[in-house]
Design a protein around this motif. Sequence first.
Motif, short mmCIF file in Angstrom:
data_model
loop_
_atom_site.label_atom_id
_atom_site.label_comp_id
_atom_site.label_asym_id
_atom_site.label_seq_id
_atom_site.Cartn_x
_atom_site.Cartn_y
_atom_site.Cartn_z
N ARG A 113 9.10 18.71 -1.11
CA ARG A 113 8.05 19.65 -0.75
C ARG A 113 6.75 19.32 -1.48
O ARG A 113 5.68 19.31 -0.91
CB ARG A 113 8.48 21.08 -1.08
CG ARG A 113 7.45 22.12 -0.68
CD ARG A 113 7.95 23.52 -0.97
NE ARG A 113 9.18 23.79 -0.24
CZ ARG A 113 9.87 24.92 -0.37
NH1 ARG A 113 9.46 25.86 -1.22
NH2 ARG A 113 10.96 25.11 0.33
N GLY A 114 6.89 19.03 -2.78
CA GLY A 114 5.69 18.72 -3.55
C GLY A 114 5.17 17.33 -3.30
O GLY A 114 4.03 17.03 -3.58
N LYS A 115 6.04 16.47 -2.78
CA LYS A 115 5.63 15.09 -2.57
C LYS A 115 5.04 14.86 -1.18
O LYS A 115 4.30 13.92 -0.97
CB LYS A 115 6.83 14.15 -2.78
CG LYS A 115 7.23 14.05 -4.24
CD LYS A 115 8.39 13.10 -4.41
CE LYS A 115 8.71 12.87 -5.87
NZ LYS A 115 7.73 12.02 -6.53
N GLY A 141 3.53 9.71 -5.69
CA GLY A 141 4.04 10.96 -5.15
C GLY A 141 3.52 11.35 -3.78
O GLY A 141 3.88 12.40 -3.26
N ASN A 142 2.69 10.51 -3.18
CA ASN A 142 2.14 10.85 -1.87
C ASN A 142 3.01 10.27 -0.76
O ASN A 142 2.66 9.29 -0.10
CB ASN A 142 0.70 10.33 -1.75
CG ASN A 142 -0.06 11.00 -0.62
OD1 ASN A 142 0.54 11.55 0.31
ND2 ASN A 142 -1.38 10.96 -0.69
N VAL A 143 4.16 10.88 -0.58
CA VAL A 143 5.15 10.38 0.38
C VAL A 143 4.65 10.50 1.82
O VAL A 143 4.90 9.64 2.65
CB VAL A 143 6.48 11.14 0.21
CG1 VAL A 143 7.50 10.67 1.24
CG2 VAL A 143 7.03 10.93 -1.20
N TRP A 181 0.84 -1.20 0.00
CA TRP A 181 0.00 0.00 0.00
C TRP A 181 0.88 1.26 0.00
O TRP A 181 0.66 2.18 -0.80
CB TRP A 181 -0.91 -0.03 1.23
CG TRP A 181 -1.93 1.07 1.31
CD1 TRP A 181 -2.23 2.00 0.35
CD2 TRP A 181 -2.80 1.34 2.41
NE1 TRP A 181 -3.23 2.84 0.79
CE2 TRP A 181 -3.60 2.46 2.05
CE3 TRP A 181 -2.98 0.75 3.66
CZ2 TRP A 181 -4.56 2.99 2.91
CZ3 TRP A 181 -3.94 1.27 4.51
CH2 TRP A 181 -4.72 2.38 4.14
N ALA A 182 1.88 1.28 0.86
CA ALA A 182 2.78 2.43 0.94
C ALA A 182 3.55 2.62 -0.36
O ALA A 182 3.78 3.75 -0.82
CB ALA A 182 3.74 2.26 2.11
N TRP A 183 3.94 1.51 -0.98
CA TRP A 183 4.68 1.59 -2.24
C TRP A 183 3.81 2.22 -3.33
O TRP A 183 4.28 3.07 -4.10
CB TRP A 183 5.13 0.20 -2.67
CG TRP A 183 5.75 0.16 -4.04
CD1 TRP A 183 5.17 -0.27 -5.19
CD2 TRP A 183 7.07 0.60 -4.40
NE1 TRP A 183 6.04 -0.14 -6.25
CE2 TRP A 183 7.21 0.39 -5.79
CE3 TRP A 183 8.13 1.14 -3.67
CZ2 TRP A 183 8.38 0.72 -6.47
CZ3 TRP A 183 9.30 1.46 -4.36
CH2 TRP A 183 9.42 1.25 -5.74
#
Length: 206
Positions: free
Chosen positions: A202-204, A157-159, A149-151
């Motif tokens: 920052r964007g991630k 891009g949703n770090v 799921w995290a991968w």
Amino acid sequence: MTDTDLDCSQLELSKENIQPIRQGRKASALCNALDRDHQNKLQSERHEFEKEIRAYTGDDPLSVWYRYVLWVEQNYPTGGVQGNLFKLIESCFNTLYHNGEFDEKYINDERLLKLWVKYATLSPCPLEIYQTLYAKNIFTELAKFYEIWAWELEQRGNVKKAYSIYSDGCQRKAKPVELLEVAFGKFLARVAKMTLEGIGCRGKWK
């Protein structure tokens, strides 16, 4: 040129139509699947699986479905109507799903998780699937669930959310604990590397 050489030469011509799977496929299965003369045999074997499913009266119906899905995945690499893996997995879920939930013994079954991962991979909205499973407390004891799921989140891009998922899995001590800790550590290393290289998180971190 041998018959095998002739059959396998079709593999090069058909690579663009072959759907990749996580564990890879046997070369012999790929060659056979692309041989039209082999299709009748496959159809016969498929009927045998379906007969076994209909006749099954044991206490682990997932075992037959799991073998069937893996067999289809190996022998129908181009997918399409013949393979129809997405529908097949749906049929499996419908068989195991009773009164709005799965049997308790399957809630943290690694085989069922693998089928859900295959299903999510074929779905246009895998993240919604993982979120729904989590909300229903399904697979929440399995480290692999959080890792996959995290991968998926990281790839989109949703770090920040990926970090949250890893943290939650670790707090729950999802098993095996070591697997998740290693995956989490590698994730943090990737994030640190992005920061050092100036790609910018920052964007991630959204």
